[in-house]
Design a protein around this motif. Structure first.
Motif, PDB file in Angstrom:
ATOM      1  N   ARG A 177       6.688-109.962  47.428  1.00  0.00           N
ATOM      2  CA  ARG A 177       6.197-109.250  46.314  1.00  0.00           C
ATOM      3  C   ARG A 177       6.975-108.444  45.351  1.00  0.00           C
ATOM      4  O   ARG A 177       6.963-108.196  44.269  1.00  0.00           O
ATOM      5  CB  ARG A 177       4.658-108.397  46.635  1.00  0.00           C
ATOM      6  CG  ARG A 177       4.026-109.260  47.498  1.00  0.00           C
ATOM      7  CD  ARG A 177       2.644-108.844  47.469  1.00  0.00           C
ATOM      8  NE  ARG A 177       2.360-107.318  47.581  1.00  0.00           N
ATOM      9  CZ  ARG A 177       2.123-107.008  48.704  1.00  0.00           C
ATOM     10  NH1 ARG A 177       2.103-107.776  49.935  1.00  0.00           N
ATOM     11  NH2 ARG A 177       1.982-105.597  49.194  1.00  0.00           N
ATOM     12  N   LEU A 178       7.801-107.437  46.232  1.00  0.00           N
ATOM     13  CA  LEU A 178       8.807-106.611  45.307  1.00  0.00           C
ATOM     14  C   LEU A 178       9.826-107.426  44.790  1.00  0.00           C
ATOM     15  O   LEU A 178      10.130-106.910  43.615  1.00  0.00           O
ATOM     16  CB  LEU A 178       9.176-105.666  46.724  1.00  0.00           C
ATOM     17  CG  LEU A 178       8.401-104.568  47.216  1.00  0.00           C
ATOM     18  CD1 LEU A 178       8.921-103.748  48.169  1.00  0.00           C
ATOM     19  CD2 LEU A 178       7.536-103.657  45.904  1.00  0.00           C
ATOM     20  N   ALA A 179      10.303-108.413  45.247  1.00  0.00           N
ATOM     21  CA  ALA A 179      11.409-109.219  44.756  1.00  0.00           C
ATOM     22  C   ALA A 179      10.945-109.792  43.415  1.00  0.00           C
ATOM     23  O   ALA A 179      11.605-109.664  42.415  1.00  0.00           O
ATOM     24  CB  ALA A 179      11.898-110.504  45.595  1.00  0.00           C
ATOM     25  N   GLU A 180       9.651-110.215  43.413  1.00  0.00           N
ATOM     26  CA  GLU A 180       9.141-110.757  42.000  1.00  0.00           C
ATOM     27  C   GLU A 180       8.805-109.637  40.924  1.00  0.00           C
ATOM     28  O   GLU A 180       9.380-109.751  39.942  1.00  0.00           O
ATOM     29  CB  GLU A 180       7.672-111.277  42.599  1.00  0.00           C
ATOM     30  CG  GLU A 180       7.191-112.071  41.045  1.00  0.00           C
ATOM     31  CD  GLU A 180       5.670-112.595  41.281  1.00  0.00           C
ATOM     32  OE1 GLU A 180       5.091-113.136  40.524  1.00  0.00           O
ATOM     33  OE2 GLU A 180       5.458-112.850  42.474  1.00  0.00           O
ATOM     34  N   LEU A 181       8.461-108.545  41.585  1.00  0.00           N
ATOM     35  CA  LEU A 181       8.337-107.231  40.360  1.00  0.00           C
ATOM     36  C   LEU A 181       9.735-106.791  40.170  1.00  0.00           C
ATOM     37  O   LEU A 181       9.917-106.432  38.834  1.00  0.00           O
ATOM     38  CB  LEU A 181       7.687-106.117  41.392  1.00  0.00           C
ATOM     39  CG  LEU A 181       7.475-104.880  40.635  1.00  0.00           C
ATOM     40  CD1 LEU A 181       6.782-105.032  39.337  1.00  0.00           C
ATOM     41  CD2 LEU A 181       7.066-103.827  41.660  1.00  0.00           C
ATOM     42  N   GLY A 182      10.688-106.913  41.158  1.00  0.00           N
ATOM     43  CA  GLY A 182      11.981-106.459  40.524  1.00  0.00           C
ATOM     44  C   GLY A 182      12.546-107.282  39.585  1.00  0.00           C
ATOM     45  O   GLY A 182      13.122-106.730  38.739  1.00  0.00           O
TER      46      GLY A 182
END
Length: 323
Positions: A177-182
């Motif tokens: 999730r954080l990779a996509e957000l980043g």
């Protein structure tokens, strides 16, 4: 806008793909990534996730072992400097690169170096912010886009977005999730940088914590800890290094578990004692409460739900995991 990208693992690849998806609006002119490393059962050299992405898009790749001109590999640093000079980058994007950027690198791009960091700075500066947030029981985390300086994740904040941490989130799940957000945030930040609308905000002086690198020795479960703490560590150490314990001379990894209040019927069982081995979960006494393990793995085997695990591992009440 000419972009140099520096990153290595899957987290960084997501950001590089997001930049690629702008269709050339953001032009990747050079990719820096770690040298190929041995991996897999055959320990063959394997390109990083970022290198694989760069090659697929036809972008030039540099893999210096160091960027320090006065360090152990000055020839690598000098070659990287030449490549960066030739790239004439407006900005460098850095995401989980793995090498320290000396001042000459930070100063080279016109707009400096922007870092994608998987925490809400200044909480969890350092190498393992996702793991440590889960381990600590944080209820939220997020991504910060930061203007890099010479310190360890100390630069001014440019953008941030918060993400809730669910009770069953593992590092693997939260990472995605954080990779996509980043990836989404860095594209927004690059467009804002080009327009001159980014507003740097100094990090608060208070609330600084450090997310130290995860070490293999941390995998060992300490059954004298509260069940809630152990359960968080199980989730934090998925996929690496995996929380583990020894029973009857065999190492068992726990991949999913939850903490519950102690069953009064269990009495004062020693921490690590198996209270019940049921298909729905294996109950183990801890220093406070009981741990319900629902996904486990034997050496060389697959991760299995408790019911399937018990078909191949004769675990009974009264057996004790080592502390």
């Amino acid at each position: 806008m000419r972009v140099v990208f520096a990153g290595t693992p899957e987290f960084a690849r997501s950001a590089l793909e997001a930049i690629a998806a702008t269709g050339g609006d953001l032009e990747v002119v050079l990719v820096l990534t770690q040298p190929d490393r041995p991996a897999g059962r055959g320990m063959k050299l394997q390109a990083s996730a970022v290198k694989q992405c760069a090659l697929a898009h036809g972008w030039p790749v540099a893999q210096p072992r160091s960027l320090r001109l006065d360090g152990k590999y000055p020839e690598d640093a000098a070659a990287a400097r030449d490549a960066l000079l030739a790239a004439r980058a407006d900005v460098m994007v850095v995401a989980a690169y793995g090498l320290i950027l000396p001042q000459w690198v930070l100063d080279m791009p016109r707009l400096g170096c922007l870092n994608i960091h998987a925490s809400l700075l200044p909480r969890w500066r350092g190498a393992a912010p996702i793991h440590r947030a889960i381990e600590a029981g944080d209820v939220e985390t997020g991504v910060t886009i930061m203007q890099m300086d010479a310190g360890l994740d100390t630069g001014d904040m440019l953008m941030e977005e918060r993400v809730a941490i669910a009770d069953d989130d593992s590092t693997a799940r939260l990472h995605d999730r954080l990779a996509e957000l980043g990836g989404r945030l860095i594209v927004e930040a690059l467009h804002a940088a080009r327009a001159g609308t980014l507003k740097p905000v100094p990090q608060p002086q208070g609330g600084v914590t450090y997310a130290h690198k995860i070490e293999k020795h941390e995998a060992k479960i300490d059954w004298t800890q509260p069940a809630a703490v152990i359960a968080r560590r199980v989730r934090a150490f998925d996929p690496f290094p995996g929380a583990s314990s020894v029973i009857d001379g065999e190492v068992v990894k726990l991949w999913a578990a939850r903490g519950e209040a102690q069953d009064p019927a269990a009495g004062n069982a020693m921490p690590g004692t198996v209270l019940d081995a049921a298909p729905s979960g294996i109950r183990v006494a801890t220093g406070e409460g009981q741990l319900i393990a629902t996904e486990l793995q034997r050496p060389g085997g697959k991760r299995l739900p408790a019911a399937d695990f018990l078909r191949g591992f004769d675990l009974k009440a009264g057996q004790v995991f080592e502390n």
